[in-house]
Design a protein around this motif. Sequence first.
Motif, mmCIF file in Angstrom:
data_model
loop_
_atom_site.group_PDB
_atom_site.id
_atom_site.type_symbol
_atom_site.label_atom_id
_atom_site.label_comp_id
_atom_site.label_asym_id
_atom_site.label_seq_id
_atom_site.Cartn_x
_atom_site.Cartn_y
_atom_site.Cartn_z
ATOM 1 N N GLN A 149 0.829 -1.209 0.000
ATOM 2 C CA GLN A 149 0.000 0.000 0.000
ATOM 3 C C GLN A 149 0.861 1.256 0.000
ATOM 4 O O GLN A 149 0.561 2.218 -0.720
ATOM 5 N N ARG A 150 1.926 1.258 0.792
ATOM 6 C CA ARG A 150 2.820 2.413 0.859
ATOM 7 C C ARG A 150 3.471 2.672 -0.497
ATOM 8 O O ARG A 150 3.502 3.813 -0.969
ATOM 9 N N ARG A 151 3.950 1.620 -1.159
ATOM 10 C CA ARG A 151 4.587 1.787 -2.472
ATOM 11 C C ARG A 151 3.587 2.294 -3.509
ATOM 12 O O ARG A 151 3.914 3.165 -4.321
ATOM 13 N N ARG A 152 2.373 1.775 -3.462
ATOM 14 C CA ARG A 152 1.343 2.235 -4.389
ATOM 15 C C ARG A 152 1.055 3.709 -4.163
ATOM 16 O O ARG A 152 0.955 4.493 -5.114
ATOM 17 N N GLN A 153 0.927 4.091 -2.891
ATOM 18 C CA GLN A 153 0.653 5.497 -2.575
ATOM 19 C C GLN A 153 1.803 6.393 -3.022
ATOM 20 O O GLN A 153 1.582 7.495 -3.543
ATOM 21 N N ASP A 207 1.469 9.437 -5.544
ATOM 22 C CA ASP A 207 1.905 10.780 -5.179
ATOM 23 C C ASP A 207 2.885 11.334 -6.211
ATOM 24 O O ASP A 207 2.816 12.518 -6.578
ATOM 25 N N ARG A 208 3.808 10.520 -6.689
ATOM 26 C CA ARG A 208 4.776 10.959 -7.700
ATOM 27 C C ARG A 208 4.073 11.323 -9.008
ATOM 28 O O ARG A 208 4.445 12.281 -9.667
ATOM 29 N N ASN A 209 3.076 10.545 -9.368
ATOM 30 C CA ASN A 209 2.361 10.789 -10.608
ATOM 31 C C ASN A 209 1.468 12.028 -10.557
ATOM 32 O O ASN A 209 1.112 12.590 -11.585
#
Length: 153
Positions: free
Chosen positions: A141-145, A149-151
């Motif tokens: 979940q953290r990596r997806r978020q 956020d970067r996108n």
Amino acid sequence: MNQLRSDPLITWEPTEIRRPTYPDVPAQIAATASEAHACLSIQAYRGAVALARAVVEATAKHHGITQGQLVTKIDRMHAEGLIREITREVAHEIRHGGNEIAHGDLADEPMPSEDAEAIVEFMDAILQEVYQGPARMRDLQRRRQERKDRNSE
């Protein structure tokens, strides 16, 4: 002075001791679980089962379930949603095996290796369900978020 010497007739068993790590499990619980595997490696089956039982109890206590006997603690872990029904049943099997040893109800025959191996595997399943699986899910979940956020920048 006596010196140690290499004797070709001496062999060491086991040739390998298995001690898995549990990075997402509290340190003392992880160390005890790893030690249960080490016991299996040296065919100390009763020790492995007793330690697996201790891991189940320590897991309950780590989650604030401290009252009552282990049977009650396991049922509370299930009632509080820490473990599924099948895991509750597995935890009770670990408890039964560990109780035979902890309470001195030793059978006339030695504990079968396949029973000890199953109990330690079940212990691993509990640690997977309570600690490791949720930690991996949170990482995902953290990596997806972070990607999201970067996108959006």
